[in-house]
Scaffold this motif. Sequence first.
Motif, PDB file in Angstrom:
ATOM      1  N   ILE A  76     -10.993   9.267  40.271  1.00  0.00           N
ATOM      2  CA  ILE A  76     -10.436   9.405  38.929  1.00  0.00           C
ATOM      3  C   ILE A  76      -8.930   9.231  39.040  1.00  0.00           C
ATOM      4  O   ILE A  76      -8.311   9.710  39.987  1.00  0.00           O
ATOM      5  CB  ILE A  76     -10.787  10.786  38.297  1.00  0.00           C
ATOM      6  CG1 ILE A  76     -10.265  10.886  36.851  1.00  0.00           C
ATOM      7  CG2 ILE A  76     -10.239  11.926  39.114  1.00  0.00           C
ATOM      8  CD1 ILE A  76     -11.095  10.182  35.839  1.00  0.00           C
ATOM      9  N   LYS A  97     -16.955   3.765  43.121  1.00  0.00           N
ATOM     10  CA  LYS A  97     -16.926   3.939  41.670  1.00  0.00           C
ATOM     11  C   LYS A  97     -15.637   4.639  41.252  1.00  0.00           C
ATOM     12  O   LYS A  97     -15.179   5.571  41.930  1.00  0.00           O
ATOM     13  CB  LYS A  97     -18.132   4.760  41.205  1.00  0.00           C
ATOM     14  CG  LYS A  97     -19.460   4.015  41.343  1.00  0.00           C
ATOM     15  CD  LYS A  97     -20.605   4.852  40.810  1.00  0.00           C
ATOM     16  CE  LYS A  97     -21.934   4.094  40.934  1.00  0.00           C
ATOM     17  NZ  LYS A  97     -23.078   4.900  40.421  1.00  0.00           N
ATOM     18  N   THR A  99     -13.034   5.896  37.678  1.00  0.00           N
ATOM     19  CA  THR A  99     -12.743   6.060  36.259  1.00  0.00           C
ATOM     20  C   THR A  99     -11.231   6.161  36.100  1.00  0.00           C
ATOM     21  O   THR A  99     -10.578   6.888  36.851  1.00  0.00           O
ATOM     22  CB  THR A  99     -13.401   7.336  35.698  1.00  0.00           C
ATOM     23  OG1 THR A  99     -14.828   7.215  35.804  1.00  0.00           O
ATOM     24  CG2 THR A  99     -13.024   7.562  34.243  1.00  0.00           C
ATOM     25  N   LYS A 115     -10.117  -3.091  33.286  1.00  0.00           N
ATOM     26  CA  LYS A 115     -11.562  -3.167  33.031  1.00  0.00           C
ATOM     27  C   LYS A 115     -12.215  -4.291  33.832  1.00  0.00           C
ATOM     28  O   LYS A 115     -13.374  -4.183  34.255  1.00  0.00           O
ATOM     29  CB  LYS A 115     -11.818  -3.385  31.542  1.00  0.00           C
ATOM     30  CG  LYS A 115     -11.553  -2.171  30.665  1.00  0.00           C
ATOM     31  CD  LYS A 115     -11.853  -2.482  29.205  1.00  0.00           C
ATOM     32  CE  LYS A 115     -11.668  -1.259  28.331  1.00  0.00           C
ATOM     33  NZ  LYS A 115     -11.944  -1.545  26.890  1.00  0.00           N
ATOM     34  N   VAL A 119     -14.234  -0.999  36.579  1.00  0.00           N
ATOM     35  CA  VAL A 119     -14.141   0.461  36.514  1.00  0.00           C
ATOM     36  C   VAL A 119     -14.323   0.934  35.082  1.00  0.00           C
ATOM     37  O   VAL A 119     -14.240   0.162  34.133  1.00  0.00           O
ATOM     38  CB  VAL A 119     -12.781   0.963  37.049  1.00  0.00           C
ATOM     39  CG1 VAL A 119     -12.595   0.553  38.501  1.00  0.00           C
ATOM     40  CG2 VAL A 119     -11.631   0.448  36.193  1.00  0.00           C
ATOM     41  N   ASN A 120     -14.579   2.228  34.931  1.00  0.00           N
ATOM     42  CA  ASN A 120     -14.718   2.841  33.615  1.00  0.00           C
ATOM     43  C   ASN A 120     -13.327   3.223  33.107  1.00  0.00           C
ATOM     44  O   ASN A 120     -12.597   3.954  33.784  1.00  0.00           O
ATOM     45  CB  ASN A 120     -15.604   4.084  33.714  1.00  0.00           C
ATOM     46  CG  ASN A 120     -15.746   4.800  32.377  1.00  0.00           C
ATOM     47  OD1 ASN A 120     -15.782   4.159  31.331  1.00  0.00           O
ATOM     48  ND2 ASN A 120     -15.817   6.115  32.422  1.00  0.00           N
ATOM     49  N   TYR A 144     -14.781  14.425  40.827  1.00  0.00           N
ATOM     50  CA  TYR A 144     -14.151  13.195  41.307  1.00  0.00           C
ATOM     51  C   TYR A 144     -12.971  13.507  42.237  1.00  0.00           C
ATOM     52  O   TYR A 144     -12.412  14.607  42.206  1.00  0.00           O
ATOM     53  CB  TYR A 144     -13.601  12.373  40.129  1.00  0.00           C
ATOM     54  CG  TYR A 144     -14.625  11.846  39.160  1.00  0.00           C
ATOM     55  CD1 TYR A 144     -15.844  11.329  39.594  1.00  0.00           C
ATOM     56  CD2 TYR A 144     -14.363  11.837  37.786  1.00  0.00           C
ATOM     57  CE1 TYR A 144     -16.766  10.829  38.680  1.00  0.00           C
ATOM     58  CE2 TYR A 144     -15.278  11.337  36.867  1.00  0.00           C
ATOM     59  CZ  TYR A 144     -16.487  10.839  37.322  1.00  0.00           C
ATOM     60  OH  TYR A 144     -17.392  10.346  36.423  1.00  0.00           O
TER      61      TYR A 144
END
Length: 404
Positions: A76, A97, A99, A115, A119-120, A144
Amino acid sequence: MNLNTLTLDDILEAKERIRDICVDTKLIYSSDLSKNCGNQVYIKPENLQLTGAFKLRGALNKIRKLTDEQRRRGLIASSAGNHAQGVAYSANRLGIKATIVMPRTTPLIKVQATKEYGVNVILRGECYDEAYEEAKRLEKEKGYIFIHPFDDVEIMAGQGTIALEILEELKDTDAILVPIGGGGLISGIAVAAKSINPKIKVIGVEPEGAKAMKVSMDEGKLVNLLQVDTIADGGAVKNPGHIAFDIIKEYVDEIITVDDFELMEAVFILMEKHKLVVEATGALTVAALNKLKLKGKKVVSLVSGGNIDVVTMASMLNRGLLLRGRIFCFSVKLQDNPGQLLNISRILEKRGANVIRLQHDQFKAIDRLKHVVLEITVETNGYEHIDEIIKELNWEGYEVYRVY
């Protein structure tokens, strides 16, 4: 690595850790900037770095040091744009992964570019600090791993590799100018540069509307601003880093501030003279060159990023033209009879002014049955040229009203 201590060895190790991906951005000598400020100025163009900014260096160094268990938890980060892309690119390359929380005011080009790395992206808040609060909330809720944009020694170590490159290429550098947002970039560069040569001046540059670190240095304690107001979105930080503040107190010689008008002019200069696309934050150090107390020294101006959207860039370039006297808009009142417009054209041609736009409007004149108002925008070569045009028009009997 001590969590609150940064050393030259940490930065040398970071260089090896990121060298297969990050670009060694070569110095560019600027004769124009050198002439204007009385020093030998070299640009360090981190706007040409992968992802368009220096932030990749720190993010990649930090993420590559994570354990397998930490990577499985996911990442994160909070960012006004460039750190977001650095984390996103690194996560994508390493199969992790991630965010990213970005302020709602982040330029669209930075949101879209982030984006595209898969990634989110979450948009929250009006400035970096509000996005940071949301990211920290998600860190606790989801478990995270938080990748801090500046107040982390592993991030700083990655950014410090910039100084290693500078001094490998220009060993007798006298001063390095570094933009300041949260303080991570200048912390890494200052530790590296001063460890190699303690005589080097490391000078920070902040936006006048977001000078949290300068205020902190002046008051001798960390100060958080109530609000920030600057076009330099990457430097719009209310709360500078604690670790960064301690390092800056020890290693940084001076902090200069520049206003938004100076930033817009610097963006324009870099585009016109060096064909470099630079965002406002990236131009901080160029805007500060004329404020240096140094003369006759070898100065490196770090251009930190170039992620700027086309609409913002067009607006800044137009403003830069105005600030440098390259566009002049004025109006004159003419007798409503044949030949008046031709006479004005003759005067402008004589003075070498190129007409960009012309509006011939009878309805703007109060006595419109006798007069018309002519509004003209011309391309000029500076303020002296504008003065010459005005004098010539006055001599011909026209009263000039300056629009901008």
